[in-house]
Design a protein around this motif. Structure first.
Motif, short mmCIF file in Angstrom:
data_model
loop_
_atom_site.label_atom_id
_atom_site.label_comp_id
_atom_site.label_asym_id
_atom_site.label_seq_id
_atom_site.Cartn_x
_atom_site.Cartn_y
_atom_site.Cartn_z
N SER A 80 0.83 -1.22 0.00
CA SER A 80 0.00 0.00 0.00
C SER A 80 0.87 1.27 0.00
O SER A 80 0.50 2.28 -0.60
CB SER A 80 -0.95 0.01 1.19
N ILE A 81 2.02 1.21 0.63
CA ILE A 81 2.93 2.37 0.63
C ILE A 81 3.53 2.55 -0.75
O ILE A 81 3.62 3.68 -1.26
CB ILE A 81 4.01 2.21 1.71
N TRP A 82 3.93 1.47 -1.39
CA TRP A 82 4.44 1.54 -2.76
C TRP A 82 3.39 2.19 -3.68
O TRP A 82 3.71 3.07 -4.46
CB TRP A 82 4.77 0.15 -3.30
N LYS A 83 2.15 1.74 -3.55
CA LYS A 83 1.08 2.28 -4.40
C LYS A 83 0.93 3.79 -4.19
O LYS A 83 0.79 4.55 -5.15
CB LYS A 83 -0.24 1.58 -4.12
N ALA A 84 0.99 4.24 -2.96
CA ALA A 84 0.86 5.67 -2.67
C ALA A 84 2.02 6.47 -3.29
O ALA A 84 1.81 7.55 -3.85
CB ALA A 84 0.81 5.90 -1.16
N VAL A 85 3.23 5.93 -3.23
CA VAL A 85 4.39 6.61 -3.84
C VAL A 85 4.20 6.70 -5.35
O VAL A 85 4.43 7.75 -5.96
CB VAL A 85 5.70 5.86 -3.49
N PHE A 86 3.73 5.62 -5.97
CA PHE A 86 3.52 5.63 -7.43
C PHE A 86 2.40 6.58 -7.83
O PHE A 86 2.52 7.29 -8.82
CB PHE A 86 3.22 4.22 -7.93
N GLU A 87 1.33 6.61 -7.07
CA GLU A 87 0.22 7.53 -7.38
C GLU A 87 0.69 8.98 -7.32
O GLU A 87 0.33 9.79 -8.16
CB GLU A 87 -0.95 7.30 -6.42
N THR A 109 10.84 -0.87 -13.83
CA THR A 109 11.18 -2.06 -13.05
C THR A 109 12.01 -1.62 -11.85
O THR A 109 13.00 -0.89 -12.01
CB THR A 109 11.98 -3.07 -13.89
N ILE A 110 11.58 -2.06 -10.67
CA ILE A 110 12.26 -1.67 -9.43
C ILE A 110 12.70 -2.92 -8.68
O ILE A 110 11.90 -3.81 -8.42
CB ILE A 110 11.32 -0.83 -8.54
N ASN A 111 13.99 -2.95 -8.36
CA ASN A 111 14.56 -4.00 -7.53
C ASN A 111 15.00 -3.35 -6.22
O ASN A 111 15.92 -2.54 -6.21
CB ASN A 111 15.75 -4.64 -8.25
N ASP A 112 14.28 -3.69 -5.15
CA ASP A 112 14.42 -2.98 -3.88
C ASP A 112 15.08 -3.83 -2.81
O ASP A 112 14.87 -5.03 -2.73
CB ASP A 112 13.02 -2.57 -3.40
N PHE A 113 15.85 -3.15 -1.97
CA PHE A 113 16.44 -3.80 -0.81
C PHE A 113 16.25 -2.92 0.42
O PHE A 113 17.20 -2.50 1.07
CB PHE A 113 17.91 -4.13 -1.04
N GLY A 114 14.99 -2.55 0.69
CA GLY A 114 14.66 -1.84 1.91
C GLY A 114 14.69 -0.33 1.82
O GLY A 114 14.87 0.35 2.84
N ALA A 115 14.51 0.23 0.64
CA ALA A 115 14.53 1.69 0.49
C ALA A 115 13.30 2.32 1.14
O ALA A 115 12.22 1.75 1.13
CB ALA A 115 14.58 2.07 -0.99
N THR A 116 13.47 3.52 1.67
CA THR A 116 12.36 4.27 2.24
C THR A 116 11.56 4.93 1.12
O THR A 116 12.07 5.10 0.00
CB THR A 116 12.87 5.35 3.20
N PRO A 117 10.32 5.37 1.38
CA PRO A 117 9.55 6.07 0.35
C PRO A 117 10.27 7.29 -0.22
O PRO A 117 10.18 7.57 -1.41
CB PRO A 117 8.26 6.45 1.08
N GLY A 118 11.00 8.01 0.62
CA GLY A 118 11.76 9.16 0.14
C GLY A 118 12.83 8.78 -0.87
O GLY A 118 13.03 9.47 -1.88
#
Length: 98
Positions: free
Chosen positions: A53-60, A73-82
């Protein structure tokens, strides 16, 4: 490991492919490719489960001012929304260079 995707309507073209960031502790890698179907598709692979849900909010928020026709394409290893927002902006800047 969790994988999910979101698709949003889009209209702005980008000039080229772009890559920014690295997959490392607290960071992420973003790859942007020009699209051809008037949508922005975000595909996320993350080591941090339960934050969809946090990812969706950042994308919106990103799409509200950057409705790019692209596959992201995003490959994540614990990044914050900022950090996610910063990397998206960096990748878009590179993708729009001529």
């Amino acid at each position: 490991m969790e994988t999910f995707s979101y698709t949003f309507p889009a209209g702005k073209e980008i000039s080229q492919r772009a890559h920014t960031g690295v997959v490392g502790s607290g960071d992420l890698e973003i790859l942007i490719e020009p699209g051809n179907n008037k949508t922005t598709e975000f595909v996320v692979r993350t080591a941090s489960e339960g934050f969809e849900s946090i990812w969706k909010a950042v994308f919106e928020r990103f799409i509200s001012s950057n409705d790019i026709d692209a596959k992201v394409t995003i490959n994540d290893f614990g990044a914050t929304p900022g950090v996610v927002s910063l990397r998206l902006t960096q990748a878009l800047e590179i993708a729009n260079q001529k």
